[in-house]
Write an enzyme that holds these catalytic residues in place. Sequence first.
Site, mmCIF file in Angstrom:
data_model
loop_
_atom_site.group_PDB
_atom_site.id
_atom_site.type_symbol
_atom_site.label_atom_id
_atom_site.label_comp_id
_atom_site.label_asym_id
_atom_site.label_seq_id
_atom_site.Cartn_x
_atom_site.Cartn_y
_atom_site.Cartn_z
ATOM 1 N N ARG A 1 48.863 51.823 44.580
ATOM 2 C CA ARG A 1 49.230 50.757 43.648
ATOM 3 C C ARG A 1 49.067 51.264 42.213
ATOM 4 O O ARG A 1 47.948 51.344 41.715
ATOM 5 C CB ARG A 1 48.347 49.522 43.853
ATOM 6 C CG ARG A 1 48.651 48.753 45.132
ATOM 7 C CD ARG A 1 47.911 47.428 45.152
ATOM 8 N NE ARG A 1 48.143 46.685 46.368
ATOM 9 C CZ ARG A 1 49.194 45.892 46.578
ATOM 10 N NH1 ARG A 1 50.110 45.775 45.635
ATOM 11 N NH2 ARG A 1 49.328 45.234 47.703
ATOM 12 N N LYS B 1 33.743 44.218 42.341
ATOM 13 C CA LYS B 1 34.087 44.769 41.032
ATOM 14 C C LYS B 1 34.849 46.080 41.229
ATOM 15 O O LYS B 1 34.277 47.083 41.626
ATOM 16 C CB LYS B 1 32.823 45.011 40.206
ATOM 17 C CG LYS B 1 32.124 43.740 39.773
ATOM 18 C CD LYS B 1 30.824 44.037 39.053
ATOM 19 C CE LYS B 1 31.074 44.734 37.726
ATOM 20 N NZ LYS B 1 29.836 44.863 36.925
ATOM 21 N N ARG C 1 40.591 37.450 46.842
ATOM 22 C CA ARG C 1 40.878 38.866 46.591
ATOM 23 C C ARG C 1 40.007 39.443 45.471
ATOM 24 O O ARG C 1 39.997 40.655 45.259
ATOM 25 C CB ARG C 1 42.370 39.040 46.267
ATOM 26 C CG ARG C 1 43.266 38.914 47.488
ATOM 27 C CD ARG C 1 44.730 38.913 47.149
ATOM 28 N NE ARG C 1 45.161 37.635 46.600
ATOM 29 C CZ ARG C 1 46.411 37.365 46.247
ATOM 30 N NH1 ARG C 1 47.348 38.298 46.378
ATOM 31 N NH2 ARG C 1 46.727 36.179 45.764
ATOM 32 N N THR D 1 53.495 38.605 46.471
ATOM 33 C CA THR D 1 54.793 38.896 45.846
ATOM 34 C C THR D 1 55.791 39.465 46.841
ATOM 35 O O THR D 1 56.980 39.565 46.542
ATOM 36 C CB THR D 1 54.633 39.897 44.689
ATOM 37 O OG1 THR D 1 54.178 41.148 45.223
ATOM 38 C CG2 THR D 1 53.641 39.387 43.660
ATOM 39 N N ARG E 1 33.596 46.108 34.279
ATOM 40 C CA ARG E 1 33.320 44.817 33.639
ATOM 41 C C ARG E 1 34.245 43.717 34.170
ATOM 42 O O ARG E 1 34.845 42.969 33.412
ATOM 43 C CB ARG E 1 33.447 44.948 32.111
ATOM 44 C CG ARG E 1 32.295 45.769 31.497
ATOM 45 C CD ARG E 1 32.455 45.998 30.021
ATOM 46 N NE ARG E 1 33.596 46.856 29.722
ATOM 47 C CZ ARG E 1 33.578 48.188 29.814
ATOM 48 N NH1 ARG E 1 32.473 48.810 30.211
ATOM 49 N NH2 ARG E 1 34.652 48.889 29.516
ATOM 50 N N HIS F 1 40.089 37.007 53.112
ATOM 51 C CA HIS F 1 40.618 38.314 52.721
ATOM 52 C C HIS F 1 39.580 39.414 52.943
ATOM 53 O O HIS F 1 39.938 40.536 53.312
ATOM 54 C CB HIS F 1 41.043 38.281 51.248
ATOM 55 C CG HIS F 1 41.637 39.570 50.779
ATOM 56 N ND1 HIS F 1 42.846 40.044 51.238
ATOM 57 C CD2 HIS F 1 41.180 40.491 49.886
ATOM 58 C CE1 HIS F 1 43.109 41.206 50.660
ATOM 59 N NE2 HIS F 1 42.119 41.496 49.833
ATOM 60 N N LYS G 1 49.893 54.001 51.054
ATOM 61 C CA LYS G 1 50.543 53.592 49.804
ATOM 62 C C LYS G 1 49.551 53.676 48.654
ATOM 63 O O LYS G 1 48.345 53.812 48.839
ATOM 64 C CB LYS G 1 51.071 52.163 49.928
ATOM 65 C CG LYS G 1 49.984 51.082 49.980
ATOM 66 C CD LYS G 1 50.567 49.698 50.137
ATOM 67 C CE LYS G 1 49.450 48.648 50.149
ATOM 68 N NZ LYS G 1 49.931 47.294 50.420
#
Length: 324
Positions: A199, A105, A101, A228, A109, A135, A197
């Site tokens: 995050r 970037k 995952r 999760t 950084r 993934h 959705k």
Amino acid sequence: MAEIHGTKVKVFSLSSNPELAEEIADYMGIKLSECSIEKFADGEVGINITETVRGHHVFVIQTTSNPVNEHYMELLIMIDALKRASARSINVIMPYYGYSRQDRKALSRQPISAKLVADLLTVAGATRVISLDLHAAQIQGFYDIPIDNFEAAPIIVSYLKDKKLDDIVVVSPDHGGTTRARKFAINFDAPIAIIDKRRPRPNVAQVMNIIGDVNGKNAIIVDDIVDTAGSICAAAKALKENGAKDIYVACTHPVLSKDAANKVLESEITELITTNTIKLPEEKKNKKITQLSVAKIIGQGILNIIDDKAISTLFTYDPNNKLN
């Protein structure tokens, strides 16, 4: 010494998922080769290969799930040992690709850890990598050695076909998974829907909207990883509120961190259908979680590689195919 169609082959299992390794070896009709793994008092890993590998095509089975770093170190040390023992080829069977995952970037950084892992495996001496449902498909471009991205979809599709569900809608849990959902939906001649959705922070998902009609339909949420379980539980709740009937989740890798298994048990999800790319401890198993074995598809893939045969035919659902 094991020979398959005149080729000297050895299959080793490291510590992450020995049960899957045994299934793969059984399917191939050979025994797992022996190596000893020990951990020293300071946490260092030691490996000793107790039989010759000189001139052999070696396959090492190690899924890089929790504890991810420890499993990677085992694998890197094993590759080095095989290289120094003059193995003809070193083929890494990594059903779950830890750090997958971290493939880009997201901030200015940040590392690209999936690329770092590719460099480590290559420098250590791996000559081929085989994984399942990466993934991000671009991870294949991080390697200068062959990498095969196997697919678990035919196994899961076959299982769902046996349920004879009607009025199916295949659901992508986010915009990024739309291609995966559309490819999966073709097997059922079903429409797709998309969960819109956001995050606000890592491992936290808020459902904003559902794009598509789910009212009165059996929904199948398709994803590669359940970690999760926050996203899929929120998605299942939203689908139920919008009139969906039974809600199934199809995923390849059951990471199921912390209390994720209990979240699934207490959610609107009818069944989480996953595979054994990651070994689930007993405390993470419950009546809503079904694990299907990927041993046959990996085992046949290895046999095809040994025989220089195509592997792409293994990843298409075929009701007459014993692998499905």
